[in-house]
Design an enzyme around this catalytic site. Structure first.
Site, PDB file in Angstrom:
ATOM      1  N   GLU A   1       0.893  -1.174   0.060  1.00 46.87           N
ATOM      2  CA  GLU A   1       0.033   0.080   0.094  1.00 46.87           C
ATOM      3  C   GLU A   1       0.835   1.284  -0.128  1.00 46.87           C
ATOM      4  OE1 GLU A   1      -3.878   0.747   0.241  1.00 46.87           O
ATOM      5  OE2 GLU A   1      -2.580   2.110  -0.627  1.00 46.87           O
TER       6      GLU A   1
ATOM      7  N   GLY B   1      14.603  20.003   2.714  1.00 47.05           N
ATOM      8  CA  GLY B   1      14.580  18.461   2.705  1.00 47.05           C
ATOM      9  C   GLY B   1      13.443  17.707   1.981  1.00 47.05           C
TER      10      GLY B   1
ATOM     11  N   GLU C   1      16.099  15.382  -2.798  1.00 47.78           N
ATOM     12  CA  GLU C   1      17.471  14.984  -2.545  1.00 47.78           C
ATOM     13  C   GLU C   1      18.532  15.717  -2.984  1.00 47.78           C
ATOM     14  OE1 GLU C   1      17.784  11.902  -1.430  1.00 47.78           O
ATOM     15  OE2 GLU C   1      15.788  11.405  -1.072  1.00 47.78           O
TER      16      GLU C   1
ATOM     17  N   LYS D   1       5.834   4.834  -9.743  1.00 46.80           N
ATOM     18  CA  LYS D   1       4.498   4.746  -8.887  1.00 46.80           C
ATOM     19  C   LYS D   1       3.357   4.213  -9.825  1.00 46.80           C
ATOM     20  CE  LYS D   1       6.159   7.741  -5.288  1.00 46.80           C
ATOM     21  NZ  LYS D   1       6.104   9.143  -5.068  1.00 46.80           N
TER      22      LYS D   1
END
Ligand SMILES: NC(=O)c1ccc[n+]([C@@H]2O[C@H](COP(=O)([O-])OP(=O)(O)OC[C@H]3O[C@@H](n4cnc5c(N)ncnc54)[C@H](OP(=O)(O)O)[C@@H]3O)[C@@H](O)[C@H]2O)c1
Length: 441
Positions: free
Chosen positions: A131, A189, A192, A207
Site C-alpha cells: 500500500e 529536505g 534529494e 508509482k
C-alpha cells in the site's frame, strides 16, 4: 485472541522507525480491531550503533536482512530498506521462499520485479502487500484493488511526487525559477541532493507502473512509460497557463485507448476548475475514472515517515485479520501482457510557446505549418515585450517575441511534425516549448 503476529522489520530509517512509533502508540487498538496482537520481534539495519531514538531492547538484531527474512522467529517480513535490487530483493525473495507474508513500501523493487515476486508469493500461498509504495499515506492500492473491484477503469492519473509539486507551486506563486525553487526544496529536505530521479519524472513513473497493473490488469512495464520531467518549465509558461485558465502539474497518467494502455509522465496543463489543479505544495493526489463509480480523487501526504507507516500498518493489519488478496488484485497468472499505446498516437490539446522573430511572414509560416498538419488553433496570444536597445533610441533589430498557441485536439505526431517544420523555417529563436493539455470529464 489469536497468537501474536510477529514482525521481522528490515530497515529502521524514516519509515521503519515511524512504524515502531505507530505500533507503540496504537498497538493495543490495532489488536482489538484485527483480533490479533501485533509485535515486532526482530529488526535489521546497517548500523547497529546508530542512535535512532528508539528502544530496541528486547528485539533480536540481525546484521543481515536475508537471515532475518529466513528466521522462523517471525511470521511477516516488513521490507523498509529500499532499492530495486540487492538486499531488498534478496530478502523479499528469501521471506517468500520461507513461506512468510511480505509487506513493503518499495516502489522501485515492485516496478522492476513486482510481477515475478507476486507469482512467487502466490505459489507460496503468502501475501505480498505494498500500500505504501504508490502514494505514501494515500490508500490508493486498496481503493483500486478492492473498493473498485466492480468497475472497469478508464483512466488513473495523479500528482505522485511532492518534490515536483512543491517546486511548481512555488514557481507559480512567487515567480521564481525552477533552479531557485529546487534549491529551496533541497534546503527544506523535500528534494534529494541529486534530484534527478524526482524532477525528471522517474519516481512518478515507478508509482504509475504499479497503479497501471492494478487498474488495467496488465503486467508491469515501467520501461515503456513515456517520461518527461519539469526542469524545462519556466515562469513564462506558468504565467501563460494562469492567463489561459490552466495550472501546470507533473502528472502520471495511465489510460485505456483503442491501441492499448497509454502510460505517460509529463508536465500537463490542467484546467483551473479541475480538482487536481487545486493540489498544492508537497501534497499528492490520485484520481480515477471508472465506469460505475464515475470520478473520484484521493489526496494527502504522498511521503513522510508517519504517513507511509500508516499505509504499511494497514497491510500488516490485513495479514493479521487473515485477509488475503492477490498482489495486483487478481491472480498473478491472469495479468495480461502490457500492450503499449505509443506516445506519438496520443490525442489531446497542446500548449505551444514560441520565440518568434518579429519579421514579415513569420506568423503566416507558423499558421501554414499548423494547417498543413490539420491542427486547428483555439487561441493565439502574442505577448509583446518592450524592445531591447543596444543604445538609447536604437532597438536591437529582429528581437524574438513570445507567442503562445493553444490547439484543439490533435495528435502528438501532427504537433511534432508541425514544430519540426516551424523550426526549419527559421522564424523562431529557440526550441519550442510544448506542454500537453489534460482534459477531464
Ligand atoms: N520516506 C518516505 O517518505 C517514503 C515514502 C514512501 C515509500 N518509501 C519507501 O520506503 C522504503 C524505506 O524508505 P526510508 O525513507 O525509510 O529509507 P531510509 O530512511 O534511507 O532507511 C533505510 C533503512 O534501511 C537500512 N538499510 C539500508 N541498506 C541496508 C542493508 N544492506 N542491510 C540492512 N539494512 C539496510 C538503513 O540502515 P541504517 O539506518 O543503519 O543506515 C535504514 O535503516 C523505501 O523503499 C522507500 O522508497 C519511503
Amino acid at each position: 485472541m489469536s497468537d501474536v503476529l510477529r514482525l521481522g522489520l528490515a530497515g529502521l530509517g524514516t519509515v521503519g522507525s515511524s512504524l515502531l512509533h505507530l505500533l507503540e502508540r496504537h498497538g493495543n487498538d490495532i489488536a482489538v480491531r484485527t483480533g490479533r496482537p501485533i509485535a515486532v520481534s526482530a529488526v535489521s539495519a546497517r548500523n547497529r550503533q546508530k542512535d535512532r531514538g528508539l528502544d530496541l531492547s528486547g528485539l533480536q538484531w540481525f546484521d543481515d536482512p536475508v537471515a532475518l527474512a529466513r528466521d522462523p522467529g517471525n511470521d511477516v517480513f516488513v521490507e523498509l530498506i529500499g532499492g530495486a535490487n540487492g538486499t531488498a530483493l534478496d530478502s523479499v525473495k528469501a521471506a517468500i521462499g520461507a513461506g512468510k507474508h511480505v509487506v513493503t513500501a518499495n516502489k522501485a523493487l515492485l516496478a522492476e520485479h513486482g510481477v515475478t515476486l507476486a507469482r512467487q508469493a502466490e505459489d507460496a500461498g503468502v501475501s505480498l502487500n505494498f500500500e505504501a509504495a504508490a502514494a505514501g499515506g494515500i490508500p490508493i492500492i486498496k481503493t483500486l484493488r478492492e473498493s473498485l473491484a466492480g468497475n472497469s477503469v478508464g483512466r488513473v492519473y495523479g500528482i505522485m511526487n511532492g518534490t515536483c509539486n512543491y517546486i511548481l507551486t512555488r514557481m507559480e506563486r512567487e515567480g521564481l525559477s525552477f533552479a531557485e525553487c529546487l534549491a529551496e526544496a533541497q534546503r527544506l529536505g523535500y528534494a534529494e541532493a541529486d534530484p534527478t530521479f524526482d524532477v525528471e519524472g522517474f519516481d512518478t513513473a515507478h508509482k504509475l507502473a504499479l497503479l497501471t497493473a492494478i487498474a488495467f490488469g496488465t503486467e508491469i512495464d515501467a520501461d515503456s512509460i513515456y517520461v518527461e520531467g519539469i526542469s524545462s518549465i519556466t515562469t513564462a509558461d506558468l504565467e501563460a497557463a494562469d492567463e489561459l485558465g490552466y495550472r501546470i502539474k507533473l502528472l502520471g497518467v495511465a489510460s485505456r485507448t483503442d491501441s492499448g494502455i497509454e502510460q505517460r509522465v509529463h508536465p500537463a496543463m490542467v484546467p483551473k476548475s479541475s480538482p487536481i489543479a487545486g493540489i498544492d505544495g508537497v501534497t499528492n493526489a490520485v484520481a480515477i475514472e471508472a465506469d460505475f463509480v464515475g470520478q473520484l480523487m484521493l489526496s494527502g501526504p504522498g511521503a513522510g515517515g508517519a504517513a507511509t507507516a500508516s499505509s504499511v500498518m494497514s497491510d500488516i493489519a490485513d495479514i493479521a485479520r487473515g485477509d488475503r488478496m492477490g498482489t495486483f488484485g487478481r491472480p498473478a497468472s491472469s495479468l495480461e501482457p502490457y500492450r503499449r499505446a505509443e506516445i506519438r498516437a496520443h490525442a489531446g490539446g497542446y500548449y505551444i510557446r514560441l520565440s518568434v522573430f518579429d519579421r514579415p511572414g513569420a506568423f503566416a509560416s507558423i499558421a501554414r505549418r499548423m494547417a498543413d498538419h490539420g491542427i486547428s488553433l483555439e487561441s493565439i496570444v502574442q505577448r509583446r515585450r518592450a524592445p531591447r536597445e543596444d543604445a538609447p533610441g536604437h532597438p536591437i533589430p529582429e528581437q524574438p517575441q513570445p507567442v503562445i498557441l493553444i490547439t484543439y485536439e490533435t495528435t502528438e505526431t501532427a504537433i511534432k511534425e508541425a514544430l519540426d517544420g516551424i523550426m526549419k523555417d527559421g522564424h523562431i529563436a529557440d526550441s519550442p516549448q510544448m506542454i500537453r493539455i489534460e482534459q477531464f470529464g
